[in-house]
Design a protein around this motif. Sequence first.
Motif: not given
Lengths: 325, 331
Positions: A20-23, A133-139
Motif C-alpha cells: 500500500a504505497p499510496a496515502a 522510501k524517503a518521505g514515507r519511512d524516513y524523512v
Amino acid sequence: MNGKRSGWLIAAACLVSLAAPAAQADDLPKLKEKPTYKVGFAQTESNNPWRLAQTQSMKDEAAKRGWQLVYTDANSSAAKQVADVDSMIAQHVDVIFLSPREEKPLIPAVMKAKKAGIPLFLIDRSVDPTLAKAGRDYVSFIGSDFVEEGRRAGEWLVKTTGGTAKIIELQGTSGSSPANDRRKGFMEVISKSPGMQVVASQDGDFTRDKGRQVMETLLQAHPEATAVFAHNDEMALGAITALEAAGRHPGKDITLVSIDGEKDGLQAIIDGKMGATVECNPRFGPGAYQAAADYAAGKKIEPIVVNQDHFYDSSNAAQSLAGSY
Amino acid sequence: MQELEIVAPRRRRLVLPHGGALGGTLLSLVLLVLFNLVATPHFTSLQTLYVNLTQVTTIVIVAVGMTMVIATGGIDLSVGSLMAISGALAPLIFAGKLLGIGPGPLADGLAFVLPVLVAMGFGCFNGWLVARFRIQPIVATLVLFIAGRGIAQVMTNGNLQAFHNAAFHTLGLGRVLGVPIQVWLMATVVGIATWVIARTLYGRQLLAVGGNEAAARLAGLPVGRIKILVYAVSGLLSGIAGLIVIAINSSSDANLVGLGMELDAIAAVAVGGTALTGGRASIIGTLLGALIIQLLRYTLLSHGIPDAAALVVKAAVILVAVYIQQVRRAP
C-alpha cells in the motif's frame, strides 16, 4: 530479547508498506518544535579522514546550537549499527541521523525508528529504495549524488586520456550505496567511449591498506593498465603506494582519478601523482540540523537533498588544500 | 655420556616434523605455483614475488611466534590486538603527542623500540596468566584479544592516524640490495627462530614442555619461565608486525591493524604441519603454510573472484593441505 519476532514484524511491515504505497505520507513520525533537541548520530566507522571530518562537523554543529548529541560508531559493522539505533530509540532521542553502512542491512534500523515514532534522516549514504522510501519511512536523504560523482570522474578520465584507457577499478565496500552508484555513473560515461575498458575491478573496502593490497595484485595481473579509478581517496593513496613499489610512476605512466577530496588526496594532486578527485563534502552538520529544525517547523523537506560538490585537479588543488580535511 | 645418548635421537625426532608432513605442505605450494604459471597472466616476474613476500611478511612474523607458542601446547589469540596497540603507539610517539619528545631522530628511534617493548610486556602478561594461574591459554589470551584492541582504540579515540614519517616510510617501502626491507626482516626472524628451535637449549625445553609438561616439570625444567618467555616472544613479534603494517600505509587504524591476524597465523601453523597439541615446531613448515595462504589470496584476486567466494575457497584449500599432510604422514 525477541529479535526473531521483531524481525518478522519488520518483514511484515515492509510487505504491508510495499503493498500500500499510496496515502502513507502521514505515517512519517512528527517532530515537535522545541528550543533544543536530543539528537542521535549513528556513524558507520571512523577509519578514514572523510568520516572523521563528518563526525567533527556533526559534533561542532550540535555544540553550536546547544543540542545534545548521542554519538555511536558502528566500527564497520552493519549489525552493530542496527543495535546502535536500537539504543538511541531506547534513550528517546528526538531525531536520528543515520549514515547507513550498507543499503539492505540497515533497513531494520530505519523501520524500528519509524515504529518508535522518531523521525530519521539518512545522511551521506542511502538505503535500498525498494524497501524504504524517503518521505514515507524516513524523512529525507541528505548527501551527495554518488552517480553524478562517478560520472564526473568518468568524464574527466575520458577527456584526459583522450578516450583510450585500460582501467583498474578499486571499488568501495561491496553493497554500499556509494560503491554501487559511483560505479554506475562511471560505467555510464565510459561505456560511450569504446576505447575505455575496465580490465579489473575489485573491492578495496574504502581503506588504504586494502586498496594497496588489491592494487598490488591487480597490477601484477594487468600490467597493461593505464588508469585507475578509485571510489575514494584513501584507496587511491594505497594504489599510489602500490604503483611506486612496483616501479611505476603514478601521474606519468598511469592516470589516477578518485572521489572525496581529502587533504592527502589534494596533496597527491599537487605532487602530480593523482590526476583529479571529485569532492564529496563531509561537512553535514549545519545542513542536517537545519533540515531537522525545518521539519519541526512544519516546512516541507525534499525527499532528497543533494550537496553541492567541488571538483579538484591540478588547477585548484593548491588553493583548496588549506580548507580541506 | 649416557644422557647425551638419550637426548640426541629424541632431538632429531622432535625438531623436524615428519618429512611427509613438510613434504605435503611443499607439494601443495608447488601445485599452487604450477597452477599460477599456467593460468595467471604475468605471473613470472620478480615483482610478483616481492608483492607476495611483502604481503605475507606480517603473517609469517606473527606465525613464527604462534608456532613456538603452539609448540608448548598453548595458543595466543591476542596477536592481532597487540599489533593494533603497537601500531597505535608508534605515531603517537614520533609525533611527540605521548612523550612530548618532538619529531626527530630520537622520537623516531623510540617509536620503533617502545611499541615493540610494550607489546612484549603484554605478551609477558599472557605468559604470566598461563604459567602462574594455570589458566588455559585460549582463555588467558582471550583477555587481551578483547581488551587489547580496546586499549588501542582508546589511545586514538578509534580514529585513523595518517602521517608522513621518513623512517617509517623506509621500513614500509625501502629496499636493501633490491629486496624490500620487510623481506629481510622476515628472513631474519625465520632464521633466528629455526636456529633457536633446532640448536639451543631453550628450543629443546620448549618442545619438552609441549610434549609432556608433567615430565618436563619432574625433570626440573623451569616450566613457568619457559612459558612466559614464549608468550613474550609472540608479543614482541606481534609488535614488530604492527609497525610494518602502519609503515607500509603511512597510516594507523586501531580498528583494522592486525584484525583477524590470529586466525591467519593459526591457519599458517596448521597448514605448515605443526600439531596443535604441542611438542613439535616446524618454522619452515609455517613459512610454507603462510605462503600457501598468501598465494591463494593472490591467485583468487588476480582472477577476479570476489572476496566472499575467496574465503570459501581458502577454507577448502586449507582442508586439502591438511589432508595431504595426513596422508603423507601415515605410514
